[in-house]
Design an enzyme around this catalytic site. Structure first.
Site, PDB file in Angstrom:
ATOM      1  N   ILE A  15      -0.812  75.294 -20.737  1.00  0.00           N
ATOM      2  CA  ILE A  15      -1.041  74.471 -19.547  1.00  0.00           C
ATOM      3  C   ILE A  15      -0.225  74.985 -18.370  1.00  0.00           C
ATOM      4  O   ILE A  15      -0.722  75.117 -17.249  1.00  0.00           O
ATOM      5  CB  ILE A  15      -0.691  72.997 -19.834  1.00  0.00           C
ATOM      6  CG1 ILE A  15      -1.591  72.439 -20.951  1.00  0.00           C
ATOM      7  CG2 ILE A  15      -0.819  72.156 -18.574  1.00  0.00           C
ATOM      8  CD1 ILE A  15      -1.200  71.046 -21.404  1.00  0.00           C
ATOM      9  N   GLY A  16       1.029  75.273 -18.591  1.00  0.00           N
ATOM     10  CA  GLY A  16       1.887  75.721 -17.492  1.00  0.00           C
ATOM     11  C   GLY A  16       3.254  76.087 -17.996  1.00  0.00           C
ATOM     12  O   GLY A  16       3.589  75.893 -19.176  1.00  0.00           O
ATOM     13  N   GLY A  18       7.575  76.402 -16.590  1.00  0.00           N
ATOM     14  CA  GLY A  18       8.576  76.192 -15.553  1.00  0.00           C
ATOM     15  C   GLY A  18       9.931  76.647 -16.016  1.00  0.00           C
ATOM     16  O   GLY A  18      10.060  77.394 -16.993  1.00  0.00           O
ATOM     17  N   GLY A  19      10.972  76.206 -15.284  1.00  0.00           N
ATOM     18  CA  GLY A  19      12.308  76.673 -15.588  1.00  0.00           C
ATOM     19  C   GLY A  19      12.805  76.241 -16.952  1.00  0.00           C
ATOM     20  O   GLY A  19      13.584  76.945 -17.600  1.00  0.00           O
ATOM     21  N   MET A  20      12.399  75.054 -17.450  1.00  0.00           N
ATOM     22  CA  MET A  20      12.874  74.558 -18.737  1.00  0.00           C
ATOM     23  C   MET A  20      12.070  75.103 -19.907  1.00  0.00           C
ATOM     24  O   MET A  20      12.570  75.156 -21.029  1.00  0.00           O
ATOM     25  CB  MET A  20      12.823  73.030 -18.753  1.00  0.00           C
ATOM     26  CG  MET A  20      13.912  72.367 -17.958  1.00  0.00           C
ATOM     27  SD  MET A  20      15.543  72.640 -18.672  1.00  0.00           S
ATOM     28  CE  MET A  20      15.377  71.732 -20.212  1.00  0.00           C
ATOM     29  N   VAL A  23       4.499  74.285 -21.401  1.00  0.00           N
ATOM     30  CA  VAL A  23       3.733  73.144 -21.891  1.00  0.00           C
ATOM     31  C   VAL A  23       2.394  73.676 -22.393  1.00  0.00           C
ATOM     32  O   VAL A  23       1.718  74.447 -21.698  1.00  0.00           O
ATOM     33  CB  VAL A  23       3.518  72.094 -20.784  1.00  0.00           C
ATOM     34  CG1 VAL A  23       2.751  70.895 -21.344  1.00  0.00           C
ATOM     35  CG2 VAL A  23       4.861  71.648 -20.208  1.00  0.00           C
ATOM     36  N   LYS A  38       5.566  70.175 -25.192  1.00  0.00           N
ATOM     37  CA  LYS A  38       6.505  70.918 -24.354  1.00  0.00           C
ATOM     38  C   LYS A  38       7.568  71.543 -25.249  1.00  0.00           C
ATOM     39  O   LYS A  38       8.207  70.864 -26.041  1.00  0.00           O
ATOM     40  CB  LYS A  38       7.170  70.009 -23.322  1.00  0.00           C
ATOM     41  CG  LYS A  38       8.223  70.740 -22.466  1.00  0.00           C
ATOM     42  CD  LYS A  38       8.990  69.813 -21.548  1.00  0.00           C
ATOM     43  CE  LYS A  38       8.171  69.391 -20.369  1.00  0.00           C
ATOM     44  NZ  LYS A  38       9.004  68.666 -19.364  1.00  0.00           N
ATOM     45  N   ASP A 131      13.365  62.759 -10.288  1.00  0.00           N
ATOM     46  CA  ASP A 131      12.717  63.990  -9.809  1.00  0.00           C
ATOM     47  C   ASP A 131      11.252  63.710  -9.491  1.00  0.00           C
ATOM     48  O   ASP A 131      10.355  64.428  -9.950  1.00  0.00           O
ATOM     49  CB  ASP A 131      12.846  65.096 -10.853  1.00  0.00           C
ATOM     50  CG  ASP A 131      12.579  66.481 -10.269  1.00  0.00           C
ATOM     51  OD1 ASP A 131      12.775  66.646  -9.046  1.00  0.00           O
ATOM     52  OD2 ASP A 131      12.189  67.384 -11.024  1.00  0.00           O
TER      53      ASP A 131
END
Length: 858
Positions: A15-16, A18-20, A23, A38, A131
């Site tokens: 799905i995508g 990021g920094g962490m 997903v 995730k 956030d």
């Protein structure tokens, strides 16, 4: 990962990321449903903090049961990988929903109302999201709003500041109290939602700036324009709702999500007070925050594109933004050529630190404190026995917490002495103290006080008295000439100089609205004092930045900038800063030999220990495409002034452009160690890694650079980032990255259609994604606006090669070379990117011969 089973969940698609971490879409065969899983990024697997944060997200969201909050189904650890399984949102992020601009008013209000419902539920359970951003609000295919990513959630009342003292969250959405290190509460979440609503209505965030510090300042001190300023059909009542949500004072803001929702439905609140020019000009400086890396949007499939030769002339993405800031750095009053060191005297090295504002309620004293520091640097620089650090190197030490150990500060700055002080408003008076501190012992050796009526505070007399006293203490008896230099006023009009000081403070914020106010103040200052050199330099700096960032005015900005820098030279023929300003203008106009001539003039104006003059020479070599000659100069500047951020910045670029990639990485790491995170620096470090074919660290630095950018910034970042994905065979992602850059530049061109540099960059992006029709439109516009501009011709030549039109491309490249465009070693190396050809190699040889000619001449 696709096809793997984790616990009982079968991974089916990504799905995508990021920094962490990433997903993934997965199937739960037990319950027959699609979920999202995730995983913590492999690079963070050994980080206890990261593992705790992911599990905190699971715990926080697991107690929340609301249709507008992504439900957590499971969490655990498999093969030393931490994961959480959650509701799969079939839809897009609000950021994607706004990809083409603002939303319909009814849709924006509906999304905000549903988000209020979800946040209200979380707040009722004592959980803050912390956030809330346009990336963490999802809109499902059926229109339902879902809030995701509770990875920063904490119980209400907990601090948003990490153990290292750095605020966490996404910079553009942070509430002012969070930037200031105060505890956050539900009203902080509501502020973030207000930012999202503003974006939905106006098609842009409430505050925009190219640099983090400037964005932080605006969020803490400036009131945003109402959304209707950018979209006339927005009713006043809805303006008022948004501005109340964005109130600086949490007590004035919405107190609950239910209250916010009620006003959205009713559409009316009391209007907040208007902001004036004077209040904006007198606002105080804030401590910048740090932006959290954002999850990446999964790229849409796209046809592969052929390998592009890397852009050459316009790859200097961020050089000018830094350089302009250096031109009008608060130390702009440096007067060169008067009483410079002759090398026979042992110099006393001195750093003037910013006065600390100790007022109970700080008001309009910021510009006064900086003006005093600036004036002191200017005066003391002219004494033969002193080596004074440029104001730019010390003015960022404005946080008193950094000054707890003066010996450490002196060691970090590499100086013998420190000048420190305080300033406070008490009743109707401005009071202050200034001290000289011995850098080795940390002891005070001299002090003075001032106490003036605030209504007639003297920006001339106070620095004059301090400079005379400090110089006498350090040097002993002063000569008559030295006393005359220290007693000289910077302007014949106190009112004009105050306008300049206010404008200078505004200019350093770095955003478009502040620069517009600064320009007005500088112009008023020159009306009162036609001989005020620094005000002309300020006007030139504003005009140059307007052109570079594509804000407004097009090419006429460059003509205005040149005229004002020349006026400053008429006032002071020895001005280094006016010449540094002209270097930027001539570079933009591809008048590169004139750039190098200016560097030689600067070399004649000051001795070898004049830091600002050395920096100016280095910049001339950089802009004149001779980076190998700039390297030793910037190394010498850093030796004299270890905290000179501009020199540290340019040294990285000089190594890169001279194809010294390992040295680039070393200089980049030193920059990070000294000055911290910076999006531009991450970008250029990534480029060095890419050309060393170390693709994974290059990708990490590219992603970090994008994550640190404010929304809508970064016109050039995506060029190299896309090239990285092409090199690793991921052409679909490369095309997606280039398309993101294209959309940013399209908006710039719509705002300023006469900016030929932005239009030539847009043409390159269209070529990169193989959109021939739009490329032809932009190329025609560029040739109409600037038919003889060497940089534009070179950019279009590169673009033509992306289509495989090598003959036409090389013909344009040759026209660019004839019109003044030059290539440094890195430019020439990039010409061989992709599939080379005899035509490209022949042109490389021509460009190399021209580079060798410049080296021999200068």
């Amino acid at each position: 990962m696709i096809g793997r089973t984790v616990n009982r969940y079968k991974i089916t698609a990504k799905i995508g990321e990021g920094g962490m971490g990433a997903v993934w879409k997965a199937e739960d065969p037990l319950l027959g449903r699609t979920i999202a899983v995730k995983f913590l990024a492999a690079s963070l697997a050994d980080s206890p903090d990261a593992r705790q944060r992911l599990m905190r997200e699971a715990r926080a969201a697991s107690v929340l049961h609301h249709p507008g909050i992504a439900t957590i189904f499971d969490a655990g650890e498999v093969d030393d990988q931490v994961y959480i399984a959650m509701h799969f949102v079939e839809g897009v992020t609000l950021r994607d929903r706004m990809a083409h601009g603002s939303l319909a008013l009814d849709e924006a209000r509906r999304i905000a109302i549903e988000a209020c419902d979800a946040l209200g539920h979380a707040h009722s359970k004592g959980i803050l999201h912390r956030d809330v951003t346009a990336r963490n609000i999802m809109v499902e295919n059926d229109g339902r709003v879902v809030i995701v990513d509770f990875g920063l959630a904490l119980p209400e009342g907990a601090t948003r500041v990490t153990r290292s003292g750095v605020a966490v969250g996404t910079l553009a959405y942070m509430a002012p109290e969070v930037f200031k290190g105060e505890s956050s509460d539900r009203r902080s979440d509501l502020y973030s939602l207000g930012v999202c609503l503003y974006e939905m209505l106006a098609g842009r965030p409430p505050f925009q700036a190219e640099q983090e510090a400037a964005l932080t300042y605006l969020a803490v001190h400036e009131d945003p324009e109402p959304p209707s300023a950018f979209r006339s059909e927005i009713p006043p009542a809805l303006d008022q709702v948004v501005l109340k949500a964005l109130a600086k004072d949490p007590a004035v803001r919405y107190q609950t999500a239910e209250e916010f929702k009620a006003d959205l439905e009713a559409g009316f609140v009391a209007a907040p007070a208007a902001r004036t020019l004077e209040s904006a000009a007198a606002a105080e400086t804030a401590t910048p925050g740090v932006e959290r890396p954002l999850p990446a949007v999964s790229p849409a499939p796209a046809p592969a594109v052929p390998p592009p030769p890397t852009p050459m002339w316009r790859r200097r993405a961020f050089l000018l933004s830094l350089a302009v800031a250096l031109v009008i750095a608060v130390g702009v009053l440096w007067v060169t050529g008067i009483l410079q060191p002759d090398g026979t005297t042992t110099l006393v090295s001195l750093a003037v630190l910013p006065l600390q504002d100790m007022s109970t309620v700080p008001d309009s004293t910021d510009y006064i404190a900086f003006a005093i520091g600036e004036s002191l640097v200017t005066k003391l620089t002219q004494i033969v026995s002193f080596q004074v650090l440029p104001w730019k190197s010390t003015s960022r030490l404005a946080d008193a917490s950094q000054l707890s150990d003066y010996k450490d500060v002196a060691a970090a700055l590499g100086v013998d002495m420190l000048m420190t002080g305080t300033l406070r408003r008490v009743g109707g008076r401005t009071q202050g103290t200034v001290n000289l501190i011995d850098g080795k012992s940390g002891f005070q050796i001299w002090a003075t006080e001032f106490n003036e009526p605030a209504t007639r505070f003297d920006l001339f007399g106070v620095p004059r008295a301090i400079a005379l006293g400090a110089a006498a203490q350090l040097k002993g008896e002063l000569t008559g000439d030295e006393e005359a230099v220290l007693a000289r006023d910077p302007s014949k009009s106190p009112e004009a100089y105050e306008l300049y000081a206010r404008g200078s403070e505004l200019l350093h914020r770095g955003d478009q609205s502040s620069q517009r106010l600064a320009l007005e103040l500088f112009e008023r200052a020159t009306e009162l004092d036609p001989d005020l050199e620094v005000a002309y330099i300020g006007i030139g700096a504003v005009q140059t930045e307007r052109y570079f960032f594509g804000w407004e005015g097009g090419t006429r900005n460059l003509a205005d900038a040149e005229r004002n820098f020349q006026k400053a030279l008429e006032v002071n023929r020895l001005s280094v800063q006016a010449r540094r300003g002209l270097i930027r203008v001539y570079w933009e106009q591809t008048r590169l030999e004139e750039v190098l001539d200016l560097g030689q003039e600067i070399a004649l104006l000051a001795g070898p220990n004049a830091v600002e003059a050395l920096a100016g020479r280095g910049e001339a070599y950089m802009f004149g495409t001779l980076p190998e000659k700039a390297v030793p100069i910037f190394e010498r500047v850093i030796e004299l002034d270890p905290r000179n951020q501009g020199a540290a910045w340019f040294l990285v670029f000089a190594h890169l452009w001279a194809t010294q990639y390992e040295a680039t990485l070393d200089a980049g790491e030193r920059y990070f160690d000294t000055f911290g995170d910076d999006p531009e620096m991450h970008h250029w470090v990534a480029v060095a890694y890419m050309y060393l074919e170390e693709f994974e660290p290059a990708r990490i630095h590219f992603e970090r650079s994008i994550d640190l950018l404010p929304e809508g910034a970064g016109t050039y970042y995506h060029m190299r980032f896309g090239e990285l994905y092409y090199k690793t065979g991921e052409t679909e992602i490369a095309r997606e990255v280039w398309t993101r850059g294209l959309r940013i530049v399209e908006k710039k061109v719509r705002l300023d259609p006469d900016n030929v540099r932005m239009r030539s960059l847009l043409a390159w992006y269209y070529a990169a994604v193989h959109d021939r029709e739009h490329y032809e439109q932009e190329a025609s516009a560029c040739l109409r606006l600037a038919p003889d501009d060497g940089g534009v011709l070179a950019q279009l030549g590169e673009a033509e090669t992306l289509f495989g039109a090598l003959e036409q491309g090389v013909a344009l490249l040759r026209r660019g070379l004839a019109a003044g465009c030059r290539w440094d070693p890195q430019d020439l190396a990039e010409l061989s990117m992709g599939e080379s050809s005899p035509l490209i190699e022949e042109f490389k040889a021509e460009a190399a011969r021209e580079h060798a000619r410049l080296l021999a001449k200068y």
